[in-house]
Design a protein around this motif. Structure first.
Motif, mmCIF file in Angstrom:
data_model
loop_
_atom_site.group_PDB
_atom_site.id
_atom_site.type_symbol
_atom_site.label_atom_id
_atom_site.label_comp_id
_atom_site.label_asym_id
_atom_site.label_seq_id
_atom_site.Cartn_x
_atom_site.Cartn_y
_atom_site.Cartn_z
ATOM 1 N N LEU A 128 35.845 41.366 50.686
ATOM 2 C CA LEU A 128 37.306 41.288 50.726
ATOM 3 C C LEU A 128 37.521 40.604 49.352
ATOM 4 C CD1 LEU A 128 39.712 41.293 52.244
ATOM 5 C CD2 LEU A 128 39.380 38.915 52.954
ATOM 6 N N THR A 155 41.742 36.228 41.247
ATOM 7 C CA THR A 155 40.931 36.826 42.402
ATOM 8 C C THR A 155 39.481 36.453 42.378
ATOM 9 O OG1 THR A 155 42.431 39.039 41.964
ATOM 10 C CG2 THR A 155 40.356 39.113 43.370
ATOM 11 N N GLN A 168 46.215 36.526 55.953
ATOM 12 C CA GLN A 168 47.188 37.450 55.791
ATOM 13 C C GLN A 168 47.912 37.082 54.346
ATOM 14 O OE1 GLN A 168 49.328 37.507 59.133
ATOM 15 N NE2 GLN A 168 47.824 38.509 60.412
ATOM 16 N N THR A 169 48.547 37.939 53.625
ATOM 17 C CA THR A 169 49.357 37.703 52.704
ATOM 18 C C THR A 169 50.458 36.824 53.046
ATOM 19 O OG1 THR A 169 50.925 39.628 53.261
ATOM 20 C CG2 THR A 169 48.809 40.158 51.465
ATOM 21 N N ILE A 203 40.482 38.653 47.309
ATOM 22 C CA ILE A 203 41.650 37.854 47.343
ATOM 23 C C ILE A 203 42.291 37.310 46.186
ATOM 24 C CG2 ILE A 203 42.283 35.842 48.974
ATOM 25 C CD1 ILE A 203 39.441 35.833 50.290
ATOM 26 N N LEU A 228 45.253 41.377 49.395
ATOM 27 C CA LEU A 228 44.069 41.314 50.144
ATOM 28 C C LEU A 228 43.548 42.810 49.746
ATOM 29 C CD1 LEU A 228 44.935 39.347 53.220
ATOM 30 C CD2 LEU A 228 43.458 38.552 51.476
ATOM 31 N N ARG A 229 42.301 43.115 49.430
ATOM 32 C CA ARG A 229 41.753 44.415 49.413
ATOM 33 C C ARG A 229 40.408 44.347 49.673
ATOM 34 N NH1 ARG A 229 39.005 47.394 45.406
ATOM 35 N NH2 ARG A 229 38.811 45.718 43.848
ATOM 36 N N ASN A 230 40.078 45.423 50.856
ATOM 37 C CA ASN A 230 38.646 45.478 51.529
ATOM 38 C C ASN A 230 38.027 46.302 50.594
ATOM 39 O OD1 ASN A 230 38.945 44.003 54.101
ATOM 40 N ND2 ASN A 230 40.652 45.318 54.513
ATOM 41 N N VAL A 281 48.290 33.400 49.269
ATOM 42 C CA VAL A 281 47.761 34.635 49.167
ATOM 43 C C VAL A 281 48.654 35.623 48.855
ATOM 44 C CG1 VAL A 281 46.474 36.247 50.452
ATOM 45 C CG2 VAL A 281 45.984 34.059 50.705
#
Length: 209
Positions: free
Chosen positions: A22, A60, A77-78, A24, A15-17, A12
Motif C-alpha cells: 500500500l 509517499t 482512508q483519505t 500512502i 492511497l494506492r494498492n 492522508v
C-alpha cells in the motif's frame, strides 16, 4: 529509533494498492525537509520515504502486506490523520521513551472519559500474544509515548492532556477505533529472560520427579 513525541498529525491525501503493498501519500508541513530513504514513524510504524513532492509538501511511503496485517495502516482512508515522528538523532533529548517503530499488535478503544479538560482512554488488546503492561510503565499508542494507568490483563488506560489531544490523532478516536501498540522494549527483554528462566526451572523440576 524514536521517542514517541509526535511532531505532527499528517493528512492522508492518496492511497494506492500495488499487489500486496500500500502506497500512502500524505501532506505535512515538513515534507520539504524529508529525503528519499529517510525513516519516519507513522502511527508508530517505521516506514521509509520513497517519494517527496516539496512544492506541494507531500510525500509517499510504502507499507508491505505484513505491516498492513499487524498494524492499523491497512484501515486508513483519505482524510485520516497519521501521527508522524522523524527518527531520533544523537543530539536529541529523549523526552518520551525508546520506541523502535515495530508495532507488536493492535488494540481497540473501549472507552473515552473526559476529566476536567483532559481525557482518559481505555484500550483492550489480545493477551494471547503474551504482551503485558505495568502500572506507570511506558507504552506507545499510535506512536505516542504514554504512561500506563489502571494496568489490567488485556487492557489499560492512558491520560491525554489537551496539547497531546490536539497535536496527535487522538482527537479523532472513537469507541471502536483500532490503534497500534508497541510495548516497552526493555520490559519485553526482561519478560523474555524471565520466561526462559522459568521454563528451565520447570524442566529441571520435572526431571527430578
Amino acid at each position: 529509533m524514536f521517542s514517541g513525541i509526535v511532531e505532527e498529525a499528517a493528512i492522508v491525501t492518496a492511497l494506492r494498492n500495488d499487489k500486496g503493498n500500500l502506497h500512502i501519500t500524505m501532506h505535512c508541513t515538513f515534507a520539504d525537509q524529508l529525503k528519499i530513504d529517510q525513516s519516519v514513524s507513522h502511527n508508530g510504524v517505521c516506514l521509509t520515504v520513497v517519494d517527496v513532492n516539496p512544492v506541494e509538501k507531500k510525500y509517499t511511503v510504502t507499507a508491505i502486506a505484513e505491516t498492513l496485517i499487524k498494524s492499523n495502516l491497512g484501515l486508513l482512508q483519505t482524510g485520516d490523520k497519521v501521527n508522524l515522528e522523524r527518527s531520533m538523532t544523537v543530539d536529541k533529548l529523549l523526552d518520551g521513551h525508546l520506541v523502535q517503530g515495530h508495532v507488536d499488535q493492535t488494540a481497540v478503544c473501549k472507552a473515552i472519559k473526559e476529566a476536567d479538560g483532559s481525557w482518559y482512554f481505555t484500550f483492550a488488546y489480545d493477551t494471547e500474544k503474551g504482551n503485558i503492561t505495568v502500572e506507570k510503565g511506558s507504552v506507545s499508542v499510535n506512536g505516542v509515548s504514554l504512561t500506563v494507568v489502571n494496568s489490567q490483563p488485556g487492557s489499560f488506560d492512558v491520560a491525554i492532556i489537551p496539547f497531546t489531544y490536539d497535536v496527535t490523532n487522538f482527537h479523532q478516536f472513537k469507541v471502536g477505533t483500532v490503534v497500534n501498540l508497541e510495548f516497552d522494549v526493555i520490559g519485553k527483554y526482561i519478560q523474555k529472560i524471565v520466561n526462559a528462566q522459568l521454563e528451565n526451572w520447570m524442566k529441571e523440576f520435572k526431571s527430578k520427579q
